[in-house]
Design an enzyme around this catalytic site. Structure first.
Site, PDB file in Angstrom:
ATOM      1  N   TYR A   1       5.125 -12.957   3.676  1.00 55.83           N
ATOM      2  CA  TYR A   1       4.023 -12.211   3.062  1.00 55.83           C
ATOM      3  C   TYR A   1       3.685 -12.888   1.741  1.00 55.83           C
ATOM      4  CZ  TYR A   1       1.656  -8.000   1.151  1.00 55.83           C
ATOM      5  OH  TYR A   1       0.768  -7.111   0.594  1.00 55.83           O
TER       6      TYR A   1
ATOM      7  N   THR B   1       0.816  -1.215   0.000  1.00 57.65           N
ATOM      8  CA  THR B   1       0.000   0.000   0.000  1.00 57.65           C
ATOM      9  C   THR B   1       0.847   1.262   0.000  1.00 57.65           C
ATOM     10  OG1 THR B   1      -1.513  -1.319   1.348  1.00 57.65           O
ATOM     11  CG2 THR B   1      -2.070   0.981   1.074  1.00 57.65           C
TER      12      THR B   1
ATOM     13  N   VAL C   1      -3.723  -7.422   8.761  1.00 60.23           N
ATOM     14  CA  VAL C   1      -2.946  -6.285   8.270  1.00 60.23           C
ATOM     15  C   VAL C   1      -3.831  -5.608   7.238  1.00 60.23           C
ATOM     16  CG1 VAL C   1      -0.852  -5.490   7.138  1.00 60.23           C
ATOM     17  CG2 VAL C   1      -0.761  -7.451   8.697  1.00 60.23           C
TER      18      VAL C   1
ATOM     19  N   LYS D   1       1.663 -13.020   6.709  1.00 59.71           N
ATOM     20  CA  LYS D   1       0.556 -12.191   6.241  1.00 59.71           C
ATOM     21  C   LYS D   1       0.016 -12.885   5.001  1.00 59.71           C
ATOM     22  CE  LYS D   1      -0.555  -7.691   4.228  1.00 59.71           C
ATOM     23  NZ  LYS D   1      -0.002  -6.442   3.650  1.00 59.71           N
TER      24      LYS D   1
END
Length: 302
Positions: A135, A46, A206, A164
């Site tokens: 991730y 992001t 998250v 994640k």
């Protein structure tokens, strides 16, 4: 890593000249913490991290960790598609005061095999003492980190503490939660999958949407973790349209648009990211108005 709740994958605010808007970033950190967010993620997806230079990447992590000042944990995103550079990134980030964990996504573009992924993450984990959060985001990286590979990594490196999971594959997440040690934390990386992941035993989320609604997302996740499913469902249903709208176009376009409507940042991007379309903007503005998000907040003075 004994951490549950909701963390925010922070955006990176820019100025008109595309420089990092440090006052706005510091203000976002303070707002997030005051709103009850449990931890912050610097330089994830992001944050438009691929558009940052190496020096800017380090600077963003330093700003966030410095401003957080130990009030909440800070994860530093250290993803790179070259293992040597990912290792070096992790080493550098681990030296920044206030950084509490290293977040590393699958190497993008290369499309490595499961053995390649295993060796990549193992090299990063062995380079640092901090907890490492895997991730998995196949939609961005072009490869999926399979549960069997995760379990091999957990067995090989004790500081690989969590994942994640952004695969949006609930059966895969369920398999991982069923087979992994209880000490290994699984976090949803998808706002829409948070409640399902937590119901299966996940430790939290998250979040992208918590950039816009940190208090509300923290409350929703906290309710789910504490088994208050009535409240968790109520909040999810209320904010579900925004969670969906945040991905009408490539993230973080919609999120930055809403934050600009809220007066918290200037709406600036770095190419190849561009402003959202007029149709998306109109829908976002309507949703933000309906949710009461358009109370004017002065952008921090520069």
């Amino acid at each position: 890593m004994d951490l549950s709740g909701c963390g925010t994958a922070l955006i990176t605010p820019f100025r008109a000249d595309e420089s990092i808007d440090e006052p706005a970033l510091r203000a976002l950190v303070d707002w997030q913490i005051a709103s009850g967010i449990d931890w912050l993620v610097a330089c994830g997806t992001t944050a438009e991290t691929p558009t940052l230079t190496h020096d800017e990447w380090l600077r963003v992590i330093r700003i966030i960790a410095e401003q957080a000042a130990g009030r909440v944990p800070v994860w530093a995103g250290c993803t790179h598609n070259a293992t040597r550079q990912a290792v070096e990134n992790a080493r550098q980030a681990a030296q920044i005061p206030g950084v509490t964990a290293i977040l590393v996504a699958n190497p993008y573009y290369n499309k490595p095999t499961q053995q390649g992924l295993y060796e990549h993450f193992l090299a990063v984990a062995r380079a640092v003492e901090l907890p490492v959060v895997l991730y998995n985001i196949p939609s961005r990286t072009g490869c999926n980190l399979e549960p069997e590979t995760v379990l091999r990594l957990v067995g090989a490196a004790p500081n690989i503490a969590a994942i994640k999971e952004s695969s949006s594959n609930l059966p895969q997440i369920g398999e991982l939660l069923t087979r992994a040690p209880e000490s290994f934390r699984v976090y949803s990386g998808d706002d829409n999958m948070a409640l399902g992941t937590i119901a299966l035993g996940g430790a939290g989320l998250v979040s992208v949407a918590s950039n816009e609604i940190p208090r509300e997302m923290a409350e929703m996740v906290r309710a789910a973790v504490q088994n208050d499913w009535a409240l968790a469902r109520q909040l999810h249903r209320k904010y579900f349209p925004l969670l969906q709208a945040n991905f009408l176009e490539t993230s973080p376009g919609p999120v930055k648009a809403v934050l600009a409507m809220m007066g918290r940042i200037e709406e600036r991007y770095r190419l190849p990211m561009t402003p959202v379309s007029s149709a998306t903007r109109a829908r976002l503005e309507r949703l933000a108005g309906e949710l009461g998000l358009l109370v004017e907040t002065p952008v921090p003075q520069r």
